[in-house]
Design a protein around this motif. Structure first.
Motif, PDB file in Angstrom:
ATOM      1  N   ASP A   1       0.820  -1.215   0.000  1.00 46.86           N
ATOM      2  CA  ASP A   1       0.000   0.000   0.000  1.00 46.86           C
ATOM      3  C   ASP A   1       0.849   1.258   0.000  1.00 46.86           C
ATOM      4  OD1 ASP A   1      -2.608  -1.385   0.395  1.00 46.86           O
ATOM      5  OD2 ASP A   1      -1.589  -2.050   2.215  1.00 46.86           O
ATOM      6  N   ALA A   2       2.080   1.148   0.459  1.00 48.76           N
ATOM      7  CA  ALA A   2       2.958   2.328   0.539  1.00 48.76           C
ATOM      8  C   ALA A   2       4.404   1.876   0.467  1.00 48.76           C
ATOM      9  CB  ALA A   2       2.698   3.081   1.837  1.00 48.76           C
ATOM     10  N   LEU A   3       5.260   2.839   0.190  1.00 46.50           N
ATOM     11  CA  LEU A   3       6.665   2.529  -0.052  1.00 46.50           C
ATOM     12  C   LEU A   3       7.551   3.512   0.702  1.00 46.50           C
ATOM     13  CD1 LEU A   3       8.359   0.776  -2.079  1.00 46.50           C
ATOM     14  CD2 LEU A   3       8.228   2.716  -3.625  1.00 46.50           C
ATOM     15  N   VAL A   4       8.582   2.989   1.365  1.00 44.29           N
ATOM     16  CA  VAL A   4       9.613   3.855   1.959  1.00 44.29           C
ATOM     17  C   VAL A   4      10.928   3.452   1.299  1.00 44.29           C
ATOM     18  CG1 VAL A   4      10.789   4.545   4.083  1.00 44.29           C
ATOM     19  CG2 VAL A   4       8.364   3.908   4.166  1.00 44.29           C
ATOM     20  N   VAL A   5      11.646   4.417   0.737  1.00 52.43           N
ATOM     21  CA  VAL A   5      12.911   4.106   0.064  1.00 52.43           C
ATOM     22  C   VAL A   5      14.034   4.908   0.728  1.00 52.43           C
ATOM     23  CG1 VAL A   5      14.160   4.036  -2.126  1.00 52.43           C
ATOM     24  CG2 VAL A   5      11.672   3.777  -2.107  1.00 52.43           C
ATOM     25  N   GLY A   6      15.060   4.199   1.183  1.00 47.38           N
ATOM     26  CA  GLY A   6      16.192   4.855   1.831  1.00 47.38           C
ATOM     27  C   GLY A   6      17.495   4.471   1.155  1.00 47.38           C
ATOM     28  N   ALA A   7      18.381   5.448   1.000  1.00 51.77           N
ATOM     29  CA  ALA A   7      19.663   5.183   0.337  1.00 51.77           C
ATOM     30  C   ALA A   7      20.673   6.269   0.716  1.00 51.77           C
ATOM     31  CB  ALA A   7      19.474   5.159  -1.179  1.00 51.77           C
ATOM     32  N   PRO A   8      21.950   5.936   0.659  1.00 50.29           N
ATOM     33  CA  PRO A   8      22.973   6.934   0.985  1.00 50.29           C
ATOM     34  C   PRO A   8      23.280   7.857  -0.195  1.00 50.29           C
ATOM     35  CG  PRO A   8      24.003   4.825   0.521  1.00 50.29           C
ATOM     36  CD  PRO A   8      22.525   4.602   0.407  1.00 50.29           C
ATOM     37  N   LEU A   9      23.869   8.990   0.144  1.00 47.46           N
ATOM     38  CA  LEU A   9      24.391   9.912  -0.880  1.00 47.46           C
ATOM     39  C   LEU A   9      25.861   9.604  -1.087  1.00 47.46           C
ATOM     40  CD1 LEU A   9      22.678  13.067   0.586  1.00 47.46           C
ATOM     41  CD2 LEU A   9      22.241  12.175  -1.724  1.00 47.46           C
ATOM     42  N   TYR A  10      26.247   9.526  -2.347  1.00 47.92           N
ATOM     43  CA  TYR A  10      27.660   9.350  -2.698  1.00 47.92           C
ATOM     44  C   TYR A  10      28.015  10.344  -3.788  1.00 47.92           C
ATOM     45  CZ  TYR A  10      28.417   5.225   0.138  1.00 47.92           C
ATOM     46  OH  TYR A  10      28.569   4.380   1.215  1.00 47.92           O
ATOM     47  N   LEU A  11      29.019  11.161  -3.497  1.00 52.07           N
ATOM     48  CA  LEU A  11      29.493  12.149  -4.472  1.00 52.07           C
ATOM     49  C   LEU A  11      28.332  12.963  -5.046  1.00 52.07           C
ATOM     50  CD1 LEU A  11      32.158   9.997  -6.334  1.00 52.07           C
ATOM     51  CD2 LEU A  11      32.450  11.461  -4.333  1.00 52.07           C
ATOM     52  N   GLY A  12      27.461  13.367  -4.178  1.00 52.35           N
ATOM     53  CA  GLY A  12      26.373  14.248  -4.592  1.00 52.35           C
ATOM     54  C   GLY A  12      25.177  13.552  -5.203  1.00 52.35           C
ATOM     55  N   SER A  13      25.226  12.228  -5.313  1.00 52.63           N
ATOM     56  CA  SER A  13      24.098  11.514  -5.926  1.00 52.63           C
ATOM     57  C   SER A  13      23.491  10.526  -4.939  1.00 52.63           C
ATOM     58  CB  SER A  13      24.553  10.714  -7.146  1.00 52.63           C
ATOM     59  OG  SER A  13      25.119  11.574  -8.088  1.00 52.63           O
ATOM     60  N   TRP A  14      22.192  10.351  -5.062  1.00 48.16           N
ATOM     61  CA  TRP A  14      21.516   9.313  -4.282  1.00 48.16           C
ATOM     62  C   TRP A  14      21.883   7.971  -4.913  1.00 48.16           C
ATOM     63  CZ3 TRP A  14      15.719   7.862  -4.045  1.00 48.16           C
ATOM     64  CH2 TRP A  14      15.348   7.548  -2.733  1.00 48.16           C
ATOM     65  N   HIS A  15      22.056   6.947  -4.087  1.00 48.52           N
ATOM     66  CA  HIS A  15      22.475   5.624  -4.581  1.00 48.52           C
ATOM     67  C   HIS A  15      21.617   5.188  -5.779  1.00 48.52           C
ATOM     68  CE1 HIS A  15      23.593   1.423  -4.621  1.00 48.52           C
ATOM     69  NE2 HIS A  15      24.375   1.577  -3.577  1.00 48.52           N
ATOM     70  N   LYS A  16      22.274   4.743  -6.831  1.00 47.57           N
ATOM     71  CA  LYS A  16      21.542   4.510  -8.092  1.00 47.57           C
ATOM     72  C   LYS A  16      20.500   3.394  -7.996  1.00 47.57           C
ATOM     73  CE  LYS A  16      25.033   1.705 -10.538  1.00 47.57           C
ATOM     74  NZ  LYS A  16      25.942   1.482  -9.409  1.00 47.57           N
ATOM     75  N   GLU A  17      20.690   2.449  -7.091  1.00 49.69           N
ATOM     76  CA  GLU A  17      19.683   1.370  -6.980  1.00 49.69           C
ATOM     77  C   GLU A  17      18.351   1.915  -6.458  1.00 49.69           C
ATOM     78  OE1 GLU A  17      21.534  -1.637  -4.597  1.00 49.69           O
ATOM     79  OE2 GLU A  17      23.054  -2.040  -6.115  1.00 49.69           O
ATOM     80  N   ALA A  18      18.407   2.914  -5.593  1.00 47.98           N
ATOM     81  CA  ALA A  18      17.165   3.524  -5.088  1.00 47.98           C
ATOM     82  C   ALA A  18      16.517   4.351  -6.193  1.00 47.98           C
ATOM     83  CB  ALA A  18      17.478   4.401  -3.876  1.00 47.98           C
ATOM     84  N   LEU A  19      17.354   5.092  -6.909  1.00 43.33           N
ATOM     85  CA  LEU A  19      16.831   5.899  -8.020  1.00 43.33           C
ATOM     86  C   LEU A  19      16.170   5.018  -9.065  1.00 43.33           C
ATOM     87  CD1 LEU A  19      19.476   8.621  -8.889  1.00 43.33           C
ATOM     88  CD2 LEU A  19      17.093   8.956  -8.213  1.00 43.33           C
ATOM     89  N   ARG A  20      16.853   3.914  -9.368  1.00 43.99           N
ATOM     90  CA  ARG A  20      16.341   3.011 -10.407  1.00 43.99           C
ATOM     91  C   ARG A  20      14.990   2.418  -9.980  1.00 43.99           C
ATOM     92  NH1 ARG A  20      20.603  -0.874 -11.257  1.00 43.99           N
ATOM     93  NH2 ARG A  20      21.799   0.873 -12.044  1.00 43.99           N
ATOM     94  N   LEU A  21      14.904   2.063  -8.712  1.00 46.61           N
ATOM     95  CA  LEU A  21      13.653   1.483  -8.208  1.00 46.61           C
ATOM     96  C   LEU A  21      12.482   2.420  -8.475  1.00 46.61           C
ATOM     97  CD1 LEU A  21      12.319  -0.760  -6.322  1.00 46.61           C
ATOM     98  CD2 LEU A  21      12.661   0.882  -4.486  1.00 46.61           C
ATOM     99  N   LEU A  22      12.681   3.711  -8.202  1.00 49.35           N
ATOM    100  CA  LEU A  22      11.587   4.669  -8.385  1.00 49.35           C
ATOM    101  C   LEU A  22      11.431   5.071  -9.849  1.00 49.35           C
ATOM    102  CD1 LEU A  22      12.205   6.820  -5.214  1.00 49.35           C
ATOM    103  CD2 LEU A  22      10.268   5.316  -5.650  1.00 49.35           C
TER     104      LEU A  22
END
Ligand SMILES: Cc1cc2nc3c(=O)[nH]c(=O)nc-3n(C[C@H](O)[C@H](O)[C@H](O)COP(=O)(O)O)c2cc1C
Length: 174
Positions: A52-73
């Motif tokens: 019903d809902a989604l929480v996505v957490g990821a670290p920042l590396y070199l100014g970018s949010w972790h690509k696996e989290a970005l890809r998921l969304l």
């Protein structure tokens, strides 16, 4: 639908494990609030039909949010817009207003391209251990110009703030 029956996917990306531990604490706090919270690595999140809902957490590396989290969304934008989504990032190694604001800007930029309206966006301080860095990160941290140069190990994660964010989030995911 009652709170008890709501299912929440807590998806995380991580390089060194600190975001996973934060995601675990978020899932546990949501569980205490009566949600069915499932913890999954973002790259193995599968489809979200059952949630019903989604929480996505990821670290920042070199100014970018972790690509696996970005890809998921990014890969499932329609599904993401169809349910409440909350996001968080780990980053700043010191609890200083300037560092936190810089990290917020980094996270906002990452989310901009997704045309998503999360119900909550938060940045938490992170953890750093120079002894555990992978080769690429070690080389980078060794550069005199790097902000990581000479930094000692630290763990600035504020568990009280993390749990209280997750508890407050429960109200927005209902
Ligand atoms: C090479 C490197 C680059 C980093 N870049 C950033 C950054 O751009 N912004 C930030 O806020 N934090 C940055 N950090 C801090 C990490 O986001 C922090 O250590 C986080 O807790 C790591 O999460 P993980 O253990 O889940 O991989 C960086 C850390 C390393 C080692």
């Amino acid at each position: 639908m009652s709170t008890e029956s709501k299912r929440i996917l807590v998806a995380f990306a991580t390089r060194y494990g600190s975001t996973r531990e934060v995601a675990e604490a978020v899932a546990a706090a949501l569980g205490e609030k009566g949600f069915q919270a499932t913890l999954r690595p973002a790259r193995k999140a599968g489809d979200w039909n059952g949630y019903d809902a989604l929480v996505v957490g990821a670290p920042l590396y070199l100014g970018s949010w972790h690509k696996e989290a970005l890809r998921l969304l990014a890969d499932r934008q329609e599904a993401a817009r169809a349910r409440p989504v909350a996001v968080f990032a780990l980053g700043p190694l010191h609890d200083e207003a300037g560092e936190r604001e810089a990290a917020r800007v980094q996270l906002r930029k990452a989310l901009d391209g997704l045309r998503l309206e999360p119900v909550a966006v938060e940045v938490f301080c992170g953890k750093y251990d120079p002894a555990r860095l992978r080769l690429g990160d070690r080389l980078l941290a060794g550069l005199p110009a790097s902000p990581l140069h000479g930094l000692p190990a630290s763990d600035a994660r504020d568990w009280t703030a993390i749990r209280s964010w997750a508890r407050e989030l429960a109200g927005r995911l209902r």
